[in-house]
Design a protein around this motif. Structure first.
Motif, PDB file in Angstrom:
ATOM      1  N   TYR A   5     -30.712 -51.889 -22.123  1.00 24.91           N
ATOM      2  CA  TYR A   5     -30.413 -52.846 -23.547  1.00 24.91           C
ATOM      3  C   TYR A   5     -29.528 -53.835 -22.991  1.00 24.91           C
ATOM      4  N   PHE A  40     -28.903 -55.877 -20.100  1.00 23.60           N
ATOM      5  CA  PHE A  40     -28.269 -55.053 -18.612  1.00 23.60           C
ATOM      6  C   PHE A  40     -28.546 -53.226 -18.516  1.00 23.60           C
ATOM      7  N   ALA A  59     -29.004 -50.131 -18.082  1.00 22.77           N
ATOM      8  CA  ALA A  59     -27.889 -48.683 -17.924  1.00 22.77           C
ATOM      9  C   ALA A  59     -28.091 -48.051 -17.088  1.00 22.77           C
ATOM     10  N   PRO A 116     -19.521 -38.928 -14.993  1.00 23.59           N
ATOM     11  CA  PRO A 116     -19.408 -39.774 -15.822  1.00 23.59           C
ATOM     12  C   PRO A 116     -19.418 -40.598 -17.432  1.00 23.59           C
ATOM     13  N   SER A 117     -18.661 -40.731 -17.922  1.00 24.76           N
ATOM     14  CA  SER A 117     -18.443 -41.638 -18.891  1.00 24.76           C
ATOM     15  C   SER A 117     -19.445 -42.379 -18.827  1.00 24.76           C
ATOM     16  N   GLY A 118     -20.174 -43.443 -19.368  1.00 25.93           N
ATOM     17  CA  GLY A 118     -20.930 -43.975 -19.392  1.00 25.93           C
ATOM     18  C   GLY A 118     -22.199 -44.432 -18.366  1.00 25.93           C
ATOM     19  N   CYS A 119     -22.270 -43.380 -17.309  1.00 30.60           N
ATOM     20  CA  CYS A 119     -23.607 -43.266 -16.237  1.00 30.60           C
ATOM     21  C   CYS A 119     -24.574 -42.968 -16.769  1.00 30.60           C
ATOM     22  N   GLY A 120     -25.227 -43.008 -18.207  1.00 32.93           N
ATOM     23  CA  GLY A 120     -26.419 -42.871 -19.077  1.00 32.93           C
ATOM     24  C   GLY A 120     -26.966 -41.560 -19.055  1.00 32.93           C
ATOM     25  N   LYS A 121     -26.097 -40.896 -19.431  1.00 28.59           N
ATOM     26  CA  LYS A 121     -26.355 -39.698 -19.586  1.00 28.59           C
ATOM     27  C   LYS A 121     -27.688 -39.300 -20.586  1.00 28.59           C
ATOM     28  N   SER A 122     -27.088 -39.979 -21.786  1.00 28.07           N
ATOM     29  CA  SER A 122     -27.247 -39.839 -22.904  1.00 28.07           C
ATOM     30  C   SER A 122     -28.400 -40.175 -23.162  1.00 28.07           C
ATOM     31  N   THR A 123     -28.508 -41.575 -22.233  1.00 28.57           N
ATOM     32  CA  THR A 123     -29.263 -43.133 -22.538  1.00 28.57           C
ATOM     33  C   THR A 123     -30.777 -42.013 -22.168  1.00 28.57           C
ATOM     34  N   VAL A 154     -33.153 -48.598 -30.984  1.00 31.09           N
ATOM     35  CA  VAL A 154     -32.343 -49.613 -30.666  1.00 31.09           C
ATOM     36  C   VAL A 154     -32.486 -50.296 -30.376  1.00 31.09           C
ATOM     37  N   SER A 181     -32.521 -52.982 -28.702  1.00 30.28           N
ATOM     38  CA  SER A 181     -32.452 -53.959 -27.758  1.00 30.28           C
ATOM     39  C   SER A 181     -33.642 -53.760 -26.221  1.00 30.28           C
ATOM     40  N   GLU A 203     -24.434 -32.857 -26.104  1.00 34.88           N
ATOM     41  CA  GLU A 203     -23.083 -32.102 -26.065  1.00 34.88           C
ATOM     42  C   GLU A 203     -23.119 -31.201 -27.046  1.00 34.88           C
ATOM     43  N   HIS A 246     -20.055 -32.664 -21.272  1.00 33.50           N
ATOM     44  CA  HIS A 246     -19.146 -33.108 -20.340  1.00 33.50           C
ATOM     45  C   HIS A 246     -18.018 -32.185 -19.767  1.00 33.50           C
ATOM     46  N   ARG A 282     -22.609 -50.860 -12.747  1.00 36.04           N
ATOM     47  CA  ARG A 282     -22.778 -50.325 -14.126  1.00 36.04           C
ATOM     48  C   ARG A 282     -23.482 -49.821 -14.299  1.00 36.04           C
TER      49      ARG A 282
END
Ligand SMILES: Nc1ncnc2c1ncn2[C@@H]1O[C@H](COP(=O)(O)OP(=O)(O)OP(=O)(O)O)[C@@H](O)[C@H]1O
Length: 260
Positions: free
Chosen positions: A20, A23, A25, A44-51, A63, A65, A177, A208, A229
């Motif tokens: 993005y 960054f 991701a 864990p949250s923010g590790c890029g699963k949805s991305t 998106v 960017s 999810e 999750h 990150r």
């Protein structure tokens, strides 16, 4: 642009990095999705699963960017190649979201919509019935097809969204999810439905809920975040192996609740 690939896989990623803006991701993902199986993506949250999931049907294109490097192969074709139509990609690789999001239209129209805009020439009534049967919803709605999709319970709405995805005859269904807004009984119904659908479709689910991944999937990919990150895939294998005999300490820490 056509590439040699092993068509044994439903999706194959090669050297995938997802950004993005500046960054990164997700980094260096090489993943082979087995057809007609359920693959869970956990971490864990923010590790890029949805991305990662959204990159499989070019949903991230919305998106501005977003940028990707590498290749995501579907039937030997990089879905990010210039001559590939993202609308066709999304037709063949459908998606169900976290929050059930039926259109504010009748149950019938929710299912018929995609077929209509694709110029479906067959009998729409039959398609709607068969699709609602496939989504394990027919018996509950068959006498109320004209009622609004929004009048259904959350679990029924999610099955309606699954029916809507199935109606355009995809090969792969991505689920981000899909049960997080549902109660345990509605959740189990979706899991049973996923199992049934996996006879015919390839399913990839971000969750999750580790119990859900352990119960409902055949393969599991565990992602975590690196020091910068960026998300990375730590381990990928049969679900039973990941949960009973992980090879990587980071996977073990996560599944035993020591992390995340
Ligand atoms: N549209 C966006 N623009 C900028 N950054 C984004 C965007 N979407 C996600 N990110 C960032 O990318 C990283 C991965 O996010 P992503 O939502 O893919 O993770 P996730 O593992 O699915 O998280 P969660 O489990 O919390 O849903 C995060 O650092 C997030 O802040």
């Amino acid at each position: 642009m056509t590439h040699e690939t092993n068509n044994h896989y439903a999706i194959e990623t090669r050297g995938v990095n997802l950004y993005y803006g500046n960054f990164r991701a997700v980094k260096d993902v090489d993943l082979q999705i087995v057809p007609q199986k359920i693959t869970a993506i956990i971490g864990p949250s923010g590790c890029g699963k949805s991305t990662v999931l959204r990159s499989f049907n070019r949903m991230n294109d919305f998106v501005p960017s977003f940028r990707m490097e590498g290749e995501i192969l579907f039937h030997g074709q990089n879905i990010y190649a210039e001559d590939v139509d993202p609308v066709m990609v999304r037709q063949r690789i459908g998606m169900v979201f976290q929050k059930p999001n039926p259109f504010p239209k009748s149950i019938y129209e929710n299912v018929a919509w995609g077929a209509r805009i694709n110029g479906y020439k067959g009998n729409l009534d039959e398609l709607v019935e068969q699709t609602l049967r496939d989504a394990a919803l027919w018996d509950e709605v068959k006498d109320n097809l004209k009622k609004s999709g929004l009048s259904l319970s959350g679990g029924q709405q999610q099955r309606l969204c699954i029916a809507r995805a199935l109606a355009v005859k995809p090969e792969i269904i991505l689920m981000d999810e899909p049960c997080s807004a549902l109660d345990p009984i509605a959740t189990l119904k979706i899991e049973e439905l996923m199992r049934e659908l996996s006879r015919q479709y390839t399913i990839i689910i971000v969750t999750h809920n580790m119990q859900q991944a352990a119960r409902a999937s055949d393969y599991t990919a565990f992602f975590t975040m690196d020091d910068d990150r960026a998300g990375l895939m730590v381990e990928y294998g049969e679900t039973h192996q990941i949960f009973t005999n992980p090879r990587d300490q980071r996977t073990e820490d996560y599944i035993t609740g020591r992390f995340g």
